[in-house]
Scaffold this motif. Structure first.
Motif, mmCIF file in Angstrom:
data_model
loop_
_atom_site.group_PDB
_atom_site.id
_atom_site.type_symbol
_atom_site.label_atom_id
_atom_site.label_comp_id
_atom_site.label_asym_id
_atom_site.label_seq_id
_atom_site.Cartn_x
_atom_site.Cartn_y
_atom_site.Cartn_z
ATOM 1 N N VAL A 159 0.860 -1.181 0.000
ATOM 2 C CA VAL A 159 0.000 0.000 0.000
ATOM 3 C C VAL A 159 0.894 1.228 0.000
ATOM 4 O O VAL A 159 1.821 1.343 0.817
ATOM 5 N N CYS A 160 0.614 2.150 -0.923
ATOM 6 C CA CYS A 160 1.432 3.347 -1.047
ATOM 7 C C CYS A 160 0.547 4.542 -1.379
ATOM 8 O O CYS A 160 -0.642 4.396 -1.685
ATOM 9 N N GLY A 170 6.295 6.451 3.186
ATOM 10 C CA GLY A 170 6.514 5.023 3.207
ATOM 11 C C GLY A 170 5.462 4.171 2.527
ATOM 12 O O GLY A 170 4.524 4.667 1.882
ATOM 13 N N VAL A 171 5.656 2.846 2.686
ATOM 14 C CA VAL A 171 4.734 1.837 2.185
ATOM 15 C C VAL A 171 4.516 0.826 3.300
ATOM 16 O O VAL A 171 5.308 0.736 4.242
ATOM 17 N N VAL A 172 3.441 0.059 3.188
ATOM 18 C CA VAL A 172 3.169 -0.995 4.157
ATOM 19 C C VAL A 172 2.680 -2.217 3.402
ATOM 20 O O VAL A 172 1.884 -2.104 2.455
ATOM 21 N N LEU A 173 3.174 -3.404 3.792
ATOM 22 C CA LEU A 173 2.768 -4.654 3.152
ATOM 23 C C LEU A 173 1.692 -5.322 3.998
ATOM 24 O O LEU A 173 1.872 -5.523 5.208
ATOM 25 N N VAL A 174 0.594 -5.671 3.353
ATOM 26 C CA VAL A 174 -0.548 -6.275 4.044
ATOM 27 C C VAL A 174 -1.218 -7.285 3.122
ATOM 28 O O VAL A 174 -1.026 -7.252 1.901
ATOM 29 N N LEU A 198 -6.945 -6.635 3.815
ATOM 30 C CA LEU A 198 -6.743 -5.496 4.713
ATOM 31 C C LEU A 198 -6.555 -4.206 3.927
ATOM 32 O O LEU A 198 -6.970 -3.132 4.374
ATOM 33 N N ALA A 199 -5.940 -4.291 2.757
ATOM 34 C CA ALA A 199 -5.837 -3.103 1.905
ATOM 35 C C ALA A 199 -7.224 -2.630 1.490
ATOM 36 O O ALA A 199 -7.503 -1.417 1.457
ATOM 37 N N ARG A 200 -8.096 -3.576 1.202
ATOM 38 C CA ARG A 200 -9.463 -3.210 0.826
ATOM 39 C C ARG A 200 -10.253 -2.701 2.035
ATOM 40 O O ARG A 200 -11.037 -1.762 1.933
ATOM 41 N N TYR A 252 -2.729 0.316 -4.047
ATOM 42 C CA TYR A 252 -1.903 -0.846 -3.706
ATOM 43 C C TYR A 252 -1.587 -1.662 -4.953
ATOM 44 O O TYR A 252 -2.307 -1.599 -5.955
ATOM 45 N N ARG A 253 -0.469 -2.404 -4.862
ATOM 46 C CA ARG A 253 -0.040 -3.263 -5.955
ATOM 47 C C ARG A 253 0.376 -4.625 -5.382
ATOM 48 O O ARG A 253 0.975 -4.692 -4.297
ATOM 49 N N PRO A 254 0.085 -5.726 -6.087
ATOM 50 C CA PRO A 254 0.532 -7.052 -5.624
ATOM 51 C C PRO A 254 2.053 -7.123 -5.569
ATOM 52 O O PRO A 254 2.742 -6.545 -6.418
ATOM 53 N N VAL A 255 2.561 -7.824 -4.564
ATOM 54 C CA VAL A 255 3.992 -8.069 -4.444
ATOM 55 C C VAL A 255 4.187 -9.566 -4.625
ATOM 56 O O VAL A 255 3.873 -10.370 -3.735
ATOM 57 N N VAL A 256 4.677 -9.974 -5.785
ATOM 58 C CA VAL A 256 4.586 -11.369 -6.208
ATOM 59 C C VAL A 256 5.452 -12.327 -5.395
ATOM 60 O O VAL A 256 5.147 -13.527 -5.328
ATOM 61 N N ASP A 257 6.530 -11.834 -4.788
ATOM 62 C CA ASP A 257 7.405 -12.745 -4.050
ATOM 63 C C ASP A 257 7.374 -12.520 -2.538
ATOM 64 O O ASP A 257 8.217 -13.041 -1.806
ATOM 65 N N ALA A 258 6.406 -11.774 -2.051
ATOM 66 C CA ALA A 258 6.252 -11.579 -0.600
ATOM 67 C C ALA A 258 5.434 -12.730 -0.022
ATOM 68 O O ALA A 258 4.641 -13.363 -0.739
ATOM 69 N N PRO A 259 5.602 -13.036 1.265
ATOM 70 C CA PRO A 259 4.793 -14.096 1.879
ATOM 71 C C PRO A 259 3.320 -13.697 1.947
ATOM 72 O O PRO A 259 2.993 -12.527 2.179
ATOM 73 N N GLY A 260 2.445 -14.666 1.737
ATOM 74 C CA GLY A 260 1.015 -14.408 1.822
ATOM 75 C C GLY A 260 0.488 -14.668 3.224
ATOM 76 O O GLY A 260 1.245 -14.857 4.177
ATOM 77 N N SER A 261 -0.821 -14.682 3.341
ATOM 78 C CA SER A 261 -1.467 -14.926 4.638
ATOM 79 C C SER A 261 -2.544 -15.979 4.447
ATOM 80 O O SER A 261 -3.402 -15.843 3.570
ATOM 81 N N SER A 262 -2.494 -17.031 5.262
ATOM 82 C CA SER A 262 -3.480 -18.109 5.172
ATOM 83 C C SER A 262 -4.584 -17.885 6.200
ATOM 84 O O SER A 262 -4.323 -17.540 7.356
ATOM 85 N N VAL A 263 -5.813 -18.101 5.761
ATOM 86 C CA VAL A 263 -6.994 -17.921 6.609
ATOM 87 C C VAL A 263 -7.617 -19.289 6.848
ATOM 88 O O VAL A 263 -7.680 -20.130 5.942
ATOM 89 N N ALA A 264 -8.085 -19.521 8.070
ATOM 90 C CA ALA A 264 -8.617 -20.837 8.435
ATOM 91 C C ALA A 264 -9.810 -20.689 9.378
ATOM 92 O O ALA A 264 -10.025 -19.634 9.980
ATOM 93 N N LEU A 265 -10.559 -21.771 9.500
ATOM 94 C CA LEU A 265 -11.623 -21.873 10.500
ATOM 95 C C LEU A 265 -11.088 -22.719 11.644
ATOM 96 O O LEU A 265 -10.552 -23.811 11.420
#
Length: 248
Positions: free
Chosen positions: A128-129, A189-193, A197-199, A208-221
């Protein structure tokens, strides 16, 4: 010899047909039994099911999107309202442990002792920038593209991304992602999320722009294993796409 029409009427004998003693009053009816007979079956019930009354409390971390599952719940379980409880990522384990919620949509990793966990989906990371940043020229970014940028990492960060050659902010770490995005909007600055969360914190002065090699976030129940109630099982079925008539 009897005279006239004065016949004595035979005494009434109580319980003549059954031989039972006369009842002193009517036995009270069981209102719960009558209610059980009159109540129509629940849409999710099958013979032998006993779904308890009361609300189902579903926790959800910021950015989680359980709307479609909640809509299905409302259709199938009209007598059991679903209460959506906002839960911070830092508190998601405690909310499940302490019984504040029956189940929760959480971000991984989470301590799994005494928990059952079903992976739901993975979220793409974005940077996010400010809308005036040169980073918005590209359709997508890599971590290397962020070298030399002030990268803000709030205390509630869920990605743990490491940007090589990033500039450390001169100010103290910010408490929340919302604070970080507000700072970015001011041109710093910028922040990675995760994209959700950006939405969630979208503003007209940021992009915001996708960062193709950054770690993602997994969501679970997740839910406490020893508290797998019929209501929890019903929600699990909804999440897994079972129909109202499918077997559990």
């Amino acid at each position: 010899m009897a005279t006239g029409g004065s016949r004595r009427r035979p005494a009434h004998r109580a319980g003549r047909s059954s031989g039972a003693p006369a009842a002193r009053g009517k036995a009270p009816r069981r209102p719960d039994a009558r209610a059980e007979r009159a109540a129509p079956p629940r849409p999710d019930e099958r013979p032998g099911d006993r779904v308890p009354a009361g609300p189902f409390r579903l926790g959800a971390v910021p950015g989680a999107t359980p709307g479609k599952w909640i809509d299905i719940w409302k259709e199938r379980m009209p007598r059991n309202p679903l209460e959506l409880v906002a839960v911070d990522v830092a508190d998601q384990r405690a909310a499940l442990r302490d019984g504040a919620v029956d189940a929760a949509i959480v971000r991984l990793p989470i301590e799994r002792d005494h928990l059952s966990v079903i992976a739901l989906y993975d979220e793409a990371p974005v940077a996010v920038c400010s809308v005036e940043s040169a980073l918005t020229v590209a359709d997508e970014l890599t971590l290397a593209d962020l070298a030399g940028e002030i990268v803000i990492v709030p205390r509630d960060d869920v990605l743990g991304a490491v940007v090589p050659d990033a500039v450390t902010p001169a100010f103290a770490p910010l408490e929340t992602t919302a604070d970080a995005i507000a700072t970015v909007a001011a041109g710093t600055g910028v922040v990675l999320v995760p994209m959700s969360l950006a939405r969630l914190h979208h503003r007209k002065d940021v992009d915001y722009r996708p960062v193709v090699d950054a770690p993602g976030s997994s969501v679970a129940l997740a839910w406490p294993t020893d508290a797998t109630t019929p209501l929890v099982e019903t929600f699990i079925g909804i999440v897994r796409g079972r129909t109202a008539n499918s077997s559990r």
